[in-house]
Write a protein that holds these residues in place. Sequence first.
Motif, PDB file in Angstrom:
ATOM      1  N   LEU A 342       0.830  -1.207   0.000  1.00 35.05           N
ATOM      2  CA  LEU A 342       0.000   0.000   0.000  1.00 35.05           C
ATOM      3  C   LEU A 342       0.866   1.259   0.000  1.00 35.05           C
ATOM      4  CD1 LEU A 342      -2.788  -1.036   2.546  1.00 35.05           C
ATOM      5  CD2 LEU A 342      -2.954  -0.930   0.058  1.00 35.05           C
ATOM      6  N   MET A 343       1.948   1.232   0.756  1.00 36.25           N
ATOM      7  CA  MET A 343       2.839   2.389   0.780  1.00 36.25           C
ATOM      8  C   MET A 343       3.506   2.613  -0.570  1.00 36.25           C
ATOM      9  SD  MET A 343       4.731   2.205   4.462  1.00 36.25           S
ATOM     10  CE  MET A 343       5.689   3.658   4.016  1.00 36.25           C
ATOM     11  N   ALA A 344       3.865   1.522  -1.254  1.00 31.50           N
ATOM     12  CA  ALA A 344       4.461   1.681  -2.582  1.00 31.50           C
ATOM     13  C   ALA A 344       3.483   2.351  -3.538  1.00 31.50           C
ATOM     14  CB  ALA A 344       4.892   0.313  -3.115  1.00 31.50           C
ATOM     15  N   GLY A 345       2.212   1.912  -3.494  1.00 32.66           N
ATOM     16  CA  GLY A 345       1.216   2.587  -4.319  1.00 32.66           C
ATOM     17  C   GLY A 345       1.021   4.032  -3.919  1.00 32.66           C
ATOM     18  N   GLY A 346       1.035   4.311  -2.619  1.00 33.39           N
ATOM     19  CA  GLY A 346       0.908   5.694  -2.157  1.00 33.39           C
ATOM     20  C   GLY A 346       2.080   6.556  -2.582  1.00 33.39           C
ATOM     21  N   LEU A 347       3.278   5.983  -2.590  1.00 36.49           N
ATOM     22  CA  LEU A 347       4.456   6.744  -3.017  1.00 36.49           C
ATOM     23  C   LEU A 347       4.334   7.150  -4.486  1.00 36.49           C
ATOM     24  CD1 LEU A 347       7.341   7.809  -2.649  1.00 36.49           C
ATOM     25  CD2 LEU A 347       8.170   5.498  -3.132  1.00 36.49           C
ATOM     26  N   VAL A 348       3.930   6.211  -5.342  1.00 36.20           N
ATOM     27  CA  VAL A 348       3.771   6.534  -6.760  1.00 36.20           C
ATOM     28  C   VAL A 348       2.657   7.552  -6.951  1.00 36.20           C
ATOM     29  CG1 VAL A 348       3.251   5.567  -9.026  1.00 36.20           C
ATOM     30  CG2 VAL A 348       4.658   4.280  -7.418  1.00 36.20           C
ATOM     31  N   ALA A 349       1.552   7.407  -6.205  1.00 36.64           N
ATOM     32  CA  ALA A 349       0.454   8.366  -6.325  1.00 36.64           C
ATOM     33  C   ALA A 349       0.890   9.765  -5.897  1.00 36.64           C
ATOM     34  CB  ALA A 349      -0.734   7.894  -5.488  1.00 36.64           C
ATOM     35  N   ALA A 350       1.695   9.852  -4.853  1.00 31.80           N
ATOM     36  CA  ALA A 350       2.176  11.161  -4.412  1.00 31.80           C
ATOM     37  C   ALA A 350       3.126  11.776  -5.434  1.00 31.80           C
ATOM     38  CB  ALA A 350       2.866  11.021  -3.058  1.00 31.80           C
ATOM     39  N   PHE A 521      13.935  23.920  16.773  1.00 37.98           N
ATOM     40  CA  PHE A 521      12.539  24.350  16.674  1.00 37.98           C
ATOM     41  C   PHE A 521      11.920  23.869  15.364  1.00 37.98           C
ATOM     42  CE2 PHE A 521       9.508  27.474  15.039  1.00 37.98           C
ATOM     43  CZ  PHE A 521       8.515  27.354  15.996  1.00 37.98           C
ATOM     44  N   LEU A 522      12.635  24.038  14.242  1.00 38.93           N
ATOM     45  CA  LEU A 522      12.091  23.619  12.952  1.00 38.93           C
ATOM     46  C   LEU A 522      11.864  22.100  12.924  1.00 38.93           C
ATOM     47  CD1 LEU A 522      14.180  25.782  10.466  1.00 38.93           C
ATOM     48  CD2 LEU A 522      11.736  25.964  10.949  1.00 38.93           C
ATOM     49  N   ALA A 523      12.795  21.341  13.460  1.00 37.72           N
ATOM     50  CA  ALA A 523      12.647  19.885  13.446  1.00 37.72           C
ATOM     51  C   ALA A 523      11.432  19.446  14.246  1.00 37.72           C
ATOM     52  CB  ALA A 523      13.908  19.237  13.992  1.00 37.72           C
ATOM     53  N   LEU A 524      11.268  19.977  15.459  1.00 37.59           N
ATOM     54  CA  LEU A 524      10.125  19.583  16.283  1.00 37.59           C
ATOM     55  C   LEU A 524       8.819  20.080  15.704  1.00 37.59           C
ATOM     56  CD1 LEU A 524      11.644  20.151  19.840  1.00 37.59           C
ATOM     57  CD2 LEU A 524      11.155  17.969  18.732  1.00 37.59           C
ATOM     58  N   ALA A 525       8.838  21.303  15.134  1.00 42.27           N
ATOM     59  CA  ALA A 525       7.607  21.839  14.553  1.00 42.27           C
ATOM     60  C   ALA A 525       7.163  21.012  13.357  1.00 42.27           C
ATOM     61  CB  ALA A 525       7.823  23.295  14.153  1.00 42.27           C
ATOM     62  N   ARG A 526       8.094  20.637  12.483  1.00 43.89           N
ATOM     63  CA  ARG A 526       7.723  19.841  11.314  1.00 43.89           C
ATOM     64  C   ARG A 526       7.286  18.429  11.726  1.00 43.89           C
ATOM     65  NH1 ARG A 526       8.778  20.674   6.300  1.00 43.89           N
ATOM     66  NH2 ARG A 526       9.543  18.536   5.974  1.00 43.89           N
ATOM     67  N   ALA A 527       7.977  17.837  12.706  1.00 44.86           N
ATOM     68  CA  ALA A 527       7.564  16.512  13.167  1.00 44.86           C
ATOM     69  C   ALA A 527       6.197  16.546  13.814  1.00 44.86           C
ATOM     70  CB  ALA A 527       8.594  15.955  14.156  1.00 44.86           C
ATOM     71  N   GLY A 528       5.874  17.642  14.503  1.00 43.88           N
ATOM     72  CA  GLY A 528       4.563  17.757  15.136  1.00 43.88           C
ATOM     73  C   GLY A 528       3.444  18.010  14.170  1.00 43.88           C
ATOM     74  N   ARG A 529       3.759  18.488  12.934  1.00 39.53           N
ATOM     75  CA  ARG A 529       2.712  18.748  11.954  1.00 39.53           C
ATOM     76  C   ARG A 529       2.491  17.582  11.009  1.00 39.53           C
ATOM     77  NH1 ARG A 529       5.119  24.014  11.317  1.00 39.53           N
ATOM     78  NH2 ARG A 529       6.049  23.326   9.353  1.00 39.53           N
ATOM     79  N   ALA A 530       3.204  16.439  11.228  1.00 38.99           N
ATOM     80  CA  ALA A 530       3.016  15.278  10.362  1.00 38.99           C
ATOM     81  C   ALA A 530       1.595  14.759  10.494  1.00 38.99           C
ATOM     82  CB  ALA A 530       4.009  14.180  10.724  1.00 38.99           C
ATOM     83  N   GLY A 531       0.968  14.498   9.396  1.00 41.61           N
ATOM     84  CA  GLY A 531      -0.448  14.124   9.406  1.00 41.61           C
ATOM     85  C   GLY A 531      -0.666  12.638   9.414  1.00 41.61           C
ATOM     86  N   GLY A 532      -1.831  12.241   8.925  1.00 38.03           N
ATOM     87  CA  GLY A 532      -2.209  10.823   8.927  1.00 38.03           C
ATOM     88  C   GLY A 532      -1.404   9.977   7.975  1.00 38.03           C
ATOM     89  N   ALA A 533      -0.593  10.610   7.098  1.00 35.64           N
ATOM     90  CA  ALA A 533       0.232   9.819   6.189  1.00 35.64           C
ATOM     91  C   ALA A 533       1.247   8.968   6.927  1.00 35.64           C
ATOM     92  CB  ALA A 533       0.940  10.747   5.198  1.00 35.64           C
ATOM     93  N   GLN A 795       9.340   9.069   0.224  1.00 34.79           N
ATOM     94  CA  GLN A 795       8.176   9.857  -0.155  1.00 34.79           C
ATOM     95  C   GLN A 795       8.331  11.314   0.261  1.00 34.79           C
ATOM     96  OE1 GLN A 795       4.510   8.125   1.094  1.00 34.79           O
ATOM     97  NE2 GLN A 795       3.254   9.869   0.501  1.00 34.79           N
ATOM     98  N   ALA A 796       8.983  11.550   1.378  1.00 34.64           N
ATOM     99  CA  ALA A 796       9.158  12.920   1.859  1.00 34.64           C
ATOM    100  C   ALA A 796      10.413  13.581   1.316  1.00 34.64           C
ATOM    101  CB  ALA A 796       9.202  12.919   3.385  1.00 34.64           C
ATOM    102  N   ALA A 797      11.218  12.846   0.520  1.00 34.10           N
ATOM    103  CA  ALA A 797      12.496  13.399   0.060  1.00 34.10           C
ATOM    104  C   ALA A 797      12.336  14.649  -0.801  1.00 34.10           C
ATOM    105  CB  ALA A 797      13.278  12.326  -0.681  1.00 34.10           C
ATOM    106  N   PRO A 798      11.442  14.699  -1.827  1.00 33.41           N
ATOM    107  CA  PRO A 798      11.360  15.924  -2.647  1.00 33.41           C
ATOM    108  C   PRO A 798      10.955  17.151  -1.837  1.00 33.41           C
ATOM    109  CG  PRO A 798      10.289  14.080  -3.739  1.00 33.41           C
ATOM    110  CD  PRO A 798      10.575  13.638  -2.354  1.00 33.41           C
ATOM    111  N   GLU A 799       9.982  16.977  -0.958  1.00 35.26           N
ATOM    112  CA  GLU A 799       9.535  18.121  -0.168  1.00 35.26           C
ATOM    113  C   GLU A 799      10.632  18.595   0.777  1.00 35.26           C
ATOM    114  OE1 GLU A 799       8.075  20.253   3.134  1.00 35.26           O
ATOM    115  OE2 GLU A 799       8.602  18.118   3.275  1.00 35.26           O
ATOM    116  N   ARG A 800      11.383  17.649   1.360  1.00 35.72           N
ATOM    117  CA  ARG A 800      12.482  18.036   2.245  1.00 35.72           C
ATOM    118  C   ARG A 800      13.595  18.759   1.472  1.00 35.72           C
ATOM    119  NH1 ARG A 800      13.638  12.875   6.226  1.00 35.72           N
ATOM    120  NH2 ARG A 800      11.718  13.022   7.457  1.00 35.72           N
TER     121      ARG A 800
END
Length: 915
Positions: A342-350, A521-533, A795-800
């Motif tokens: 399922l994650m592989a399909g989600g990665l391609v969809a993203a 601060f940036l690391a904790l803030a971004r980790a705290g905003r991770a959603g249901g993904a 999956q998070a590599a391009p955004e990072r």
Amino acid sequence: MGGLVPWVGVRLRTAPGAAVALLLLTLLTSFPAAALPRAMDAYAAEGLRHALETAPADRGAVELTDTPWQDGTGPITPAALAERYRRITAALPEPLRADHAESAYGVRTGSPLAASDPWVPQLDGGQTVFTLSTHHGIDRHAVLRSGRWPRSAGGSVAPDTRAVEAAVTTATARTLAILPGATLHLPLPGGGGPLAVRVTGVVEPKRPEGGYWSFEPVLRTPARLFTSGPVPEPYWHGALLLPPGAAPVLLPAGPGSEAYWRIAADPAGLGPDDAKALRKAVASIEDGPARAKLGEAFSPDLFVESDLDHVLLGADRALAALDPVVAVAAFGVACAAGVVLLMAGGLVAARRHDELALLRARGGSAAGIAGRLLGETAVPVLPAAAAGCAAAFAAVPEGRALPSLLAAGAVALVACGALPARAAFAHRRVRSHGERADAAPARPSRRRTVAELTVLVLAVAAVAALRRRGGAAPEGGADLLASAAPALVALIAALLFVRLHPVPLRLAARSVARRRGPVAFLALARAGRAGGAATLPLLALLVALSTAAFGGSVLTGISDARDRASLIAVGADARVEGDPLPAGAADAVRKAVGVTDVAAVHRSYDLNLRERDTGGIGSVTLLAVDPESYARLAARTGLGSFRAGVLRAPSGAPGDSAVLPALASPGVAALLGGDAVRIGPAAGPFTVRVGAVLEVTPGAASGGEFLVVDAAGVPVEGGRTPTTLLVSGSSVSGAALGAAVRSAGAAGAAVTLRAEVRAGFTDSPAQRGAERIYTWAVTAGAGYAVLALLLALLQAAPERTALLARLRTMGLTRRQGRRLLVLESLPQALLAAGGGVLTGWVAIGLLAPGIDLAAPALAGRGGFAATGPVPPAADPWSLLLPAVAVVVLAVGVAAAQAWPATRRTTTELRAGDAR
């Protein structure tokens, strides 16, 4: 359909890497999925065949007996016996087949006949007795060592014949001093003069352990029996092997003379589906249609007896004990594999979100897009699933085909449907712009809340039901609910952690907001905003970690059970036995290499408790020991430790008035009570009083009753002479002990090593197969967990990368960028590691009451009641090591990802920017 084929061709040409990756993932998933059911069938079939091969000869065969000469047709001939043998074996219901090499037939005396010759050796019990048997085929199952084969001229032997020829085995000849040419005279019950049996030859069995010779062991080796009465006395019981033509002479040898056909079961060719049919076949031949048909053909008095049903029942119980353990690992790895697909399909969809959004904006329907994606994924997935299934059939030739085909089909279905389903759901509505991918909504949607609550309630209810019934399946064997317990606990933990983890992270981000430097601060803030993904990768990690933790607890429990069972069986690291041992044997063994301590024990069975009836507890073993050395041994082994002073005999012992303190098993303690009781042989009785009760003690049989006293207080000198040496030493060797006892004059002493006994617990093919499957499943689950972690980071590599590029333009240094990526991944890794430890510990607690590892640990061997049930026990290493590995891997991958990302700036400024 007209536009589907060009679409698929274009996509495969422009993005071959994604297609190849999906093909490899499907291939590597379908192979174990298809191989697992066949492997389980294979070890079940091996267990069935092993149970039949290793069953005692009298339990692994069917015996038919009859008295055919009573129907008025006269004595039965060898040809008639052979014809009935052929008809019996032909009438056996499938899949029960005869092993002709170990089957036998003939005529035998019902009661042994006593030899009246004075030269025949005798024991205190009286005359030596012999069973006479015309065991067919001796010339094919034995080698003539001396003399010649016995003969009977055709038709010359009649019921009134009083002289026949016979052969004896080498063991019978050696024990009873019988040489070729000797004649034994056996008085017949009906009178008329004794039967003279002239021994013409001595034969050596080719396979003495086989069913041909072992069904009735006295045919091979004389037995030492005991007379009935107040004082049992021993006497010898041997066998004389007559030629088949001498069968008529056995008719007047007693009313119990009978013809017999002993059909050994052939285990060759039995498969996993044959267990149930084999039980039906045994029931049919014992008292069913096959028995009725043979009775009509031969005689209504035909008697059929077999213990094959008990052998098959024992094999079924062993497999039923193994199946739940294997099912837990299989379910865990299946869940982890499904999540990764399922994650592989989600990665391609993203990755293709913008492309699919453009198609949707230009009028494409969600169903049409899903259909194109389904055709695109089916091209690499279906051949890969077929190839994986074919490889599984080649790797595991034995087993049913349908479960493997269904498993491979399930993998193909999930692999094909993950991308279309994810894309159709994400693009079900046309949006003017995309939402931020790095932030979770402040308030999750009602649908998500309802779905999560529904799943949570179902999982909690299932776990509660499992806990309420103790984890055991209602009718034994594998249970779906028990097998899914680790996955259910992981699902609960994943939902709770995804919901709750932003709170402490956001609080931590507030605490570091005032500190210098933006990285923390940036690391904790971004980790705290991770959603249901984050739910899917977290679920995969938790399932894999909990399965690995449970697997470690199972393997640890099995190892501990084997250690304890081997220790109980031997009593120490090694044991030396003789009857008795020389006086200097203990000192010689103490000087052997690797020996640290020796406890000398006089061990005798069937202790006479005199006025106390032992019928309720059976035989009692007396252990006369040295209190100091024996107490050290008990404390070192943990088998009922005690203080030496509790056992020490009073000063002046032995004597008639001395009362010896004793250690007793619970049954003996209840029988003797707290009174002083007179026990022991008539020649040297002594008085004991139970001072302490022990469940187990070194040197006593597992689960048996025992009484331990100080050897110095036993009045009989023979009761103080050691018969057993319990040797301590982790590096002791059998060769060194053997040399030591031989130097002391005990050439016939038997040496038993605990390591050898422990190794004997792993001889069951079903046991080895289950352990092998469990190890493979846990390894595969760990691999899928690593893959899930890598997919999540990928999956998070391009955004990072785009984020780092923007921050670099605002003054963030390369070193700070690398620290940011590492610290951002650390909270998720710690969450998965801590959750894995917690879910593994909870899953073990849920399943432990319902799983007994005694069968997989001890290979179905009996005689180890003292070990008790063997539940899985939490193993700290299995809980902590995989969790630490997850943290290390996550940090390592993030660091490796950060190195190239921080070296690019301007080329990535637009990457991932959807606005």
